[in-house]
Write a protein that holds these residues in place. Structure first.
Motif, PDB file in Angstrom:
ATOM      1  N   UNK A 214      -4.738   0.324   7.318  1.00 37.48           N
ATOM      2  CA  UNK A 214      -5.956   0.591   6.546  1.00 37.48           C
ATOM      3  C   UNK A 214      -5.786   1.820   5.666  1.00 37.48           C
ATOM      4  N   UNK A 215      -5.156   2.855   6.203  1.00 38.73           N
ATOM      5  CA  UNK A 215      -4.901   4.059   5.396  1.00 38.73           C
ATOM      6  C   UNK A 215      -4.029   3.739   4.196  1.00 38.73           C
ATOM      7  N   UNK A 216      -3.026   2.890   4.414  1.00 33.93           N
ATOM      8  CA  UNK A 216      -2.147   2.546   3.305  1.00 33.93           C
ATOM      9  C   UNK A 216      -2.888   1.766   2.228  1.00 33.93           C
ATOM     10  N   UNK A 217      -3.817   0.915   2.641  1.00 34.81           N
ATOM     11  CA  UNK A 217      -4.627   0.191   1.656  1.00 34.81           C
ATOM     12  C   UNK A 217      -5.493   1.152   0.847  1.00 34.81           C
ATOM     13  N   UNK A 218      -6.038   2.177   1.506  1.00 28.03           N
ATOM     14  CA  UNK A 218      -6.832   3.179   0.787  1.00 28.03           C
ATOM     15  C   UNK A 218      -5.959   3.900  -0.244  1.00 28.03           C
ATOM     16  N   UNK A 219      -4.764   4.294   0.161  1.00 28.76           N
ATOM     17  CA  UNK A 219      -3.865   5.000  -0.753  1.00 28.76           C
ATOM     18  C   UNK A 219      -3.515   4.127  -1.958  1.00 28.76           C
ATOM     19  N   UNK A 220      -3.275   2.844  -1.722  1.00 28.51           N
ATOM     20  CA  UNK A 220      -2.952   1.927  -2.817  1.00 28.51           C
ATOM     21  C   UNK A 220      -4.160   1.742  -3.729  1.00 28.51           C
ATOM     22  N   UNK A 221      -5.348   1.578  -3.135  1.00 31.35           N
ATOM     23  CA  UNK A 221      -6.569   1.417  -3.935  1.00 31.35           C
ATOM     24  C   UNK A 221      -6.835   2.663  -4.776  1.00 31.35           C
ATOM     25  N   UNK A 222      -6.618   3.839  -4.202  1.00 25.52           N
ATOM     26  CA  UNK A 222      -6.836   5.089  -4.943  1.00 25.52           C
ATOM     27  C   UNK A 222      -5.910   5.177  -6.152  1.00 25.52           C
ATOM     28  N   UNK A 223      -4.667   4.670  -6.005  1.00 26.06           N
ATOM     29  CA  UNK A 223      -3.733   4.690  -7.129  1.00 26.06           C
ATOM     30  C   UNK A 223      -4.095   3.643  -8.177  1.00 26.06           C
ATOM     31  N   UNK A 224      -4.520   2.466  -7.724  1.00 29.84           N
ATOM     32  CA  UNK A 224      -4.789   1.372  -8.658  1.00 29.84           C
ATOM     33  C   UNK A 224      -6.116   1.527  -9.396  1.00 29.84           C
ATOM     34  N   UNK A 225      -7.078   2.253  -8.813  1.00 27.44           N
ATOM     35  CA  UNK A 225      -8.390   2.373  -9.439  1.00 27.44           C
ATOM     36  C   UNK A 225      -8.303   3.077 -10.789  1.00 27.44           C
ATOM     37  N   UNK A 226      -7.240   3.840 -10.993  1.00 22.98           N
ATOM     38  CA  UNK A 226      -7.045   4.530 -12.279  1.00 22.98           C
ATOM     39  C   UNK A 226      -6.448   3.630 -13.346  1.00 22.98           C
TER      40      UNK A 226
END
Length: 382
Positions: free
Chosen positions: A144-156
């Motif tokens: 789940x943490x890794x998904x958050x990190x990926x989402x944080x990068x992709x949202x930009x």
């Protein structure tokens, strides 16, 4: 969504990087196409992470150039390059919940609140974190943490996403699950991914192309099928998957084949374009290595069965050659096994061997030993 990859988005030209007296990347030239999933694969210390950091702007080349969509980015800081990076340690803010972690970059850019909410909610749905918006990092699993990190990068909405061994901290089962999810996500978004790993299976599973690195050098770039089935160097053959690598010497040749003499025998190979007395490596994958109790045409190559190892759906058989080298053969688990101690003829489908040139000078007396072995009985050899 699928994209036609006909546009180069990242280009590295003769990039060198040294730290004090250590040269860690050596004249690396590489092009990455838009919408591609490219993996940089190699052992620890080969220069792959340093290369990724130079693309991101966290390190600068000692010499050479890096282009993003045709523009030299040497003078641009990391936040001025249209790329984002996902690290192995997630780098989440422990005092922020899932929503705020993902939204952080947009808040810094002063994006309007309604737009932030829309884009963050879109990302949360995309990475399947629905209902976890208010959860803190300490309350989440590694996946789940890794998904958050990926989402944080992709949202930009970066043009390129850089991933530095992002699954390294996960257990094997979760790692395999995330591999499939990441590849699906990349295809769905059409964003260029440059992924760093030392895990060969991970690279083969996820990549459109693989760039194999060794001691700062780029050894080979190709599709997973190309680097596995047609390695261009001994390092690539040995590093990716399991391989039987045998030194040989071209003793005879005709219009459509060559005879390769090895320490432990001879084999006829359906290859041309080589010269007499040239030293070569033969690379045969275990699944392509065959064993027979009767002679096989085109092969005068014997070994002795030493051990069988059960590995789920397959059995691995270890065969010792007269010179002490161990070869591996793989067969389906339901196949009958040749008894340990049996002397067997070793062969392969001529189309399933890769012949690689070598600059090594030592010949290992392959002709002399092979001639001796040909005139000996099995009992004399083994």
């Amino acid at each position: 969504m699928e994209q036609t990859r006909d546009k180069v988005i990242i280009s590295l030209k003769d990039v060198d990087k040294s730290f004090e007296d250590e040269r860690v990347v050596k004249r690396l030239s590489l092009e990455v196409e838009e919408g591609e999933f490219l993996t940089m694969l190699g052992p620890s210390g080969c220069g792959k992470t340093t290369t990724l950091r130079m693309i991101a702007g966290f390190e600068y080349p000692t010499s050479g150039q890096i282009f993003l969509e045709g523009v030299d980015v040497e003078s641009r800081k990391p936040n001025e390059r249209d790329v984002n990076t996902v690290f192995q340690n997630y780098a989440l803010f422990p005092h922020m919940n899932v929503f705020d972690n993902i939204a952080f970059g947009l808040v810094e850019k002063k994006v309007k609140k309604d737009e932030i909410r829309r884009r963050v909610e879109e990302m949360i749905k995309l990475v399947r974190l629905d209902g976890l918006e208010k959860r803190m990092p300490s309350q989440m699993s590694g996946g789940q943490k890794q998904r958050v990190a990926i989402a944080r990068a992709l949202v930009n909405r970066p043009r390129v996403l850089l991933l530095d061994e992002p699954l390294g901290a996960l257990d094997l089962k979760l790692r395999k699950q995330m591999q499939v999810e990441l590849k699906h996500l990349q295809r769905q978004l059409g964003i260029t991914f440059i992924y760093v790993t030392h895990d060969q299976e991970e690279a083969l599973t996820m990549s459109d192309r693989i760039a194999v690195m060794n001691q700062g050098n780029l050894e080979q770039v190709g599709t997973p099928e190309e680097v596995y089935n047609h390695p261009e160097t001994k390092f690539v053959a040995d590093f990716i998957g399991e391989s039987n690598i045998i030194e040989g010497y071209i003793e005879e040749m005709d219009e459509d084949a060559i005879w390769v003499t090895m320490e432990s025998g001879k084999a006829r190979i359906g290859e041309t374009g080589y010269r007499l007395e040239e030293m070569v490596y033969l690379c045969v994958r275990p699944e392509n290595l065959k064993l027979a109790t009767e002679p096989v045409e085109g092969f005068r190559f014997r070994g002795q069965v030493r051990e069988h190892i059960f590995v789920g759906s397959i059995n691995k058989t270890l065969v010792e050659l007269p010179n002490g080298q161990m070869l591996k053969a793989e067969t389906p688990a339901e196949d009958e096994l040749i008894p340990v101690g049996t002397v067997v003829n070793v062969y392969w489908n001529p189309g399933k061997v890769v012949v690689m040139r070598t600059t090594e000078e030592q010949i290992y007396n392959v002709i002399e030993q092979s001639v001796e072995i040909e005139g000996m009985t099995n009992d004399q050899i083994f």
